[in-house]
Design a protein around this motif. Structure first.
Motif, PDB file in Angstrom:
ATOM      1  N   ALA A 115       0.850  -1.185   0.000  1.00 35.50           N
ATOM      2  CA  ALA A 115       0.000   0.000   0.000  1.00 35.50           C
ATOM      3  C   ALA A 115       0.890   1.241   0.000  1.00 35.50           C
ATOM      4  O   ALA A 115       1.896   1.286   0.698  1.00 35.50           O
ATOM      5  CB  ALA A 115      -0.913   0.002   1.219  1.00 35.50           C
ATOM      6  N   LEU A 116       0.509   2.245  -0.770  1.00 32.30           N
ATOM      7  CA  LEU A 116       1.299   3.472  -0.845  1.00 32.30           C
ATOM      8  C   LEU A 116       0.945   4.481   0.242  1.00 32.30           C
ATOM      9  O   LEU A 116       1.769   5.288   0.625  1.00 32.30           O
ATOM     10  CB  LEU A 116       1.127   4.123  -2.219  1.00 32.30           C
ATOM     11  CG  LEU A 116       1.627   3.308  -3.408  1.00 32.30           C
ATOM     12  CD1 LEU A 116       1.399   4.078  -4.699  1.00 32.30           C
ATOM     13  CD2 LEU A 116       3.085   2.944  -3.248  1.00 32.30           C
ATOM     14  N   GLY A 117      -0.302   4.465   0.707  1.00 33.61           N
ATOM     15  CA  GLY A 117      -0.737   5.442   1.700  1.00 33.61           C
ATOM     16  C   GLY A 117      -0.108   5.183   3.056  1.00 33.61           C
ATOM     17  O   GLY A 117      -0.034   4.039   3.497  1.00 33.61           O
ATOM     18  N   PRO A 118       0.346   6.229   3.745  1.00 34.61           N
ATOM     19  CA  PRO A 118       0.999   6.037   5.043  1.00 34.61           C
ATOM     20  C   PRO A 118       0.088   5.390   6.090  1.00 34.61           C
ATOM     21  O   PRO A 118       0.550   4.618   6.912  1.00 34.61           O
ATOM     22  CB  PRO A 118       1.410   7.452   5.462  1.00 34.61           C
ATOM     23  CG  PRO A 118       0.634   8.376   4.597  1.00 34.61           C
ATOM     24  CD  PRO A 118       0.281   7.623   3.352  1.00 34.61           C
ATOM     25  N   GLY A 119      -1.206   5.653   6.052  1.00 35.26           N
ATOM     26  CA  GLY A 119      -2.127   5.026   6.989  1.00 35.26           C
ATOM     27  C   GLY A 119      -2.618   3.678   6.513  1.00 35.26           C
ATOM     28  O   GLY A 119      -3.421   3.037   7.179  1.00 35.26           O
ATOM     29  N   SER A 120      -2.132   3.235   5.360  1.00 36.70           N
ATOM     30  CA  SER A 120      -2.606   1.985   4.773  1.00 36.70           C
ATOM     31  C   SER A 120      -1.521   0.919   4.697  1.00 36.70           C
ATOM     32  O   SER A 120      -1.807  -0.224   4.400  1.00 36.70           O
ATOM     33  CB  SER A 120      -3.137   2.250   3.356  1.00 36.70           C
ATOM     34  OG  SER A 120      -4.170   3.204   3.387  1.00 36.70           O
ATOM     35  N   ARG A 121      -0.267   1.318   4.951  1.00 30.47           N
ATOM     36  CA  ARG A 121       0.832   0.356   4.872  1.00 30.47           C
ATOM     37  C   ARG A 121       0.817  -0.589   6.046  1.00 30.47           C
ATOM     38  O   ARG A 121       0.568  -0.183   7.176  1.00 30.47           O
ATOM     39  CB  ARG A 121       2.173   1.100   4.869  1.00 30.47           C
ATOM     40  CG  ARG A 121       2.508   1.689   3.553  1.00 30.47           C
ATOM     41  CD  ARG A 121       3.920   2.264   3.565  1.00 30.47           C
ATOM     42  NE  ARG A 121       3.835   3.521   2.842  1.00 30.47           N
ATOM     43  CZ  ARG A 121       4.166   4.697   3.318  1.00 30.47           C
ATOM     44  NH1 ARG A 121       4.664   4.807   4.522  1.00 30.47           N
ATOM     45  NH2 ARG A 121       4.022   5.776   2.599  1.00 30.47           N
ATOM     46  N   ALA A 122       1.141  -1.840   5.772  1.00 32.53           N
ATOM     47  CA  ALA A 122       1.251  -2.830   6.840  1.00 32.53           C
ATOM     48  C   ALA A 122       2.476  -2.515   7.678  1.00 32.53           C
ATOM     49  O   ALA A 122       3.475  -2.013   7.173  1.00 32.53           O
ATOM     50  CB  ALA A 122       1.345  -4.233   6.254  1.00 32.53           C
ATOM     51  N   GLY A 123       2.400  -2.819   8.951  1.00 35.11           N
ATOM     52  CA  GLY A 123       3.506  -2.525   9.866  1.00 35.11           C
ATOM     53  C   GLY A 123       4.571  -3.589   9.864  1.00 35.11           C
ATOM     54  O   GLY A 123       4.807  -4.225  10.869  1.00 35.11           O
ATOM     55  N   HIS A 124       5.245  -3.798   8.737  1.00 33.96           N
ATOM     56  CA  HIS A 124       6.305  -4.801   8.685  1.00 33.96           C
ATOM     57  C   HIS A 124       7.621  -4.187   8.239  1.00 33.96           C
ATOM     58  O   HIS A 124       8.498  -4.855   7.732  1.00 33.96           O
ATOM     59  CB  HIS A 124       5.923  -5.980   7.795  1.00 33.96           C
ATOM     60  CG  HIS A 124       5.575  -5.584   6.403  1.00 33.96           C
ATOM     61  ND1 HIS A 124       6.505  -5.239   5.486  1.00 33.96           N
ATOM     62  CD2 HIS A 124       4.380  -5.483   5.799  1.00 33.96           C
ATOM     63  CE1 HIS A 124       5.905  -4.927   4.350  1.00 33.96           C
ATOM     64  NE2 HIS A 124       4.617  -5.073   4.516  1.00 33.96           N
ATOM     65  N   SER A 125       7.782  -2.895   8.488  1.00 37.12           N
ATOM     66  CA  SER A 125       9.039  -2.249   8.132  1.00 37.12           C
ATOM     67  C   SER A 125       9.969  -2.277   9.333  1.00 37.12           C
ATOM     68  O   SER A 125       9.664  -2.807  10.388  1.00 37.12           O
ATOM     69  CB  SER A 125       8.769  -0.814   7.683  1.00 37.12           C
ATOM     70  OG  SER A 125       8.158  -0.105   8.729  1.00 37.12           O
ATOM     71  N   VAL A 126      11.132  -1.678   9.181  1.00 36.60           N
ATOM     72  CA  VAL A 126      12.129  -1.641  10.239  1.00 36.60           C
ATOM     73  C   VAL A 126      11.545  -0.915  11.449  1.00 36.60           C
ATOM     74  O   VAL A 126      10.949   0.147  11.311  1.00 36.60           O
ATOM     75  CB  VAL A 126      13.407  -0.917   9.738  1.00 36.60           C
ATOM     76  CG1 VAL A 126      14.426  -0.803  10.850  1.00 36.60           C
ATOM     77  CG2 VAL A 126      13.971  -1.650   8.544  1.00 36.60           C
TER      78      VAL A 126
END
Length: 168
Positions: free
Chosen positions: A149-160
């Protein structure tokens, strides 16, 4: 780099987002490709004054395509799902209205539309199909975050993970 797995809810959200996007893009694309038939379909519901039939027939495909594109790229997923749910509830209501008034029309949801030889089971299937799409929208309202997902409120929380504050 994070070694965490993507939560299953994020995967389901990705699948729901792409599926609902496909529904809107296909439905809107078919209507946009045949604007005359879309006018026939909107008119067949016998709900709008004649002066609103053409504007609704022109705007509906563009709204569906806009919803589909927003979902596909993952921008404003929760709000797009809310708009999708509202549109689906409206579509279900107009199908129920046609059924209750004893009209015999093709809904025109995926092309076609106008007078047709249909029965209650045909309307029931259309309503069940739209309720299924409504379930997808409801899922995305509750769980809007998904991979890709490109939207900041739509991205899954699997980043660093966020680094702790460093003392100065």
């Amino acid at each position: 780099m994070s070694n965490r797995a993507v939560p299953w809810t994020s995967i389901v959200s990705l699948l729901a987002r792409v599926a609902l996007a496909a529904v809107w893009l296909i439905s809107g694309g078919i209507k946009l490709a045949d604007p005359t038939q879309t006018v026939v379909a909107v008119r067949a519901y016998q709900l709008l004054p004649e002066g609103l039939v053409r504007p609704v027939a022109a705007v509906l495909p563009m709204a569906e395509i806009a919803l589909g594109l927003l979902l596909l790229v993952g921008l404003a997923v929760r709000w797009t799902a809310v708009a999708s749910a509202a549109l689906l509830l409206m579509l279900i209501a107009v199908i129920v209205s046609v059924w209750a008034r004893g009209l015999s029309i093709d809904c025109g949801c995926f092309g076609g539309g106008g007078a047709a030889d249909v029965d209650g089971w045909d309307y029931g299937r259309e309503i069940l199909r739209d309720v299924g799409f409504l379930v997808l929208a409801a899922w995305l309202i509750v769980y809007p975050r998904s991979p890709l997902a490109l939207g900041p409120g739509s991205r899954a929380g699997h980043s660093v993970p966020v680094q702790p504050k460093v003392a100065e």
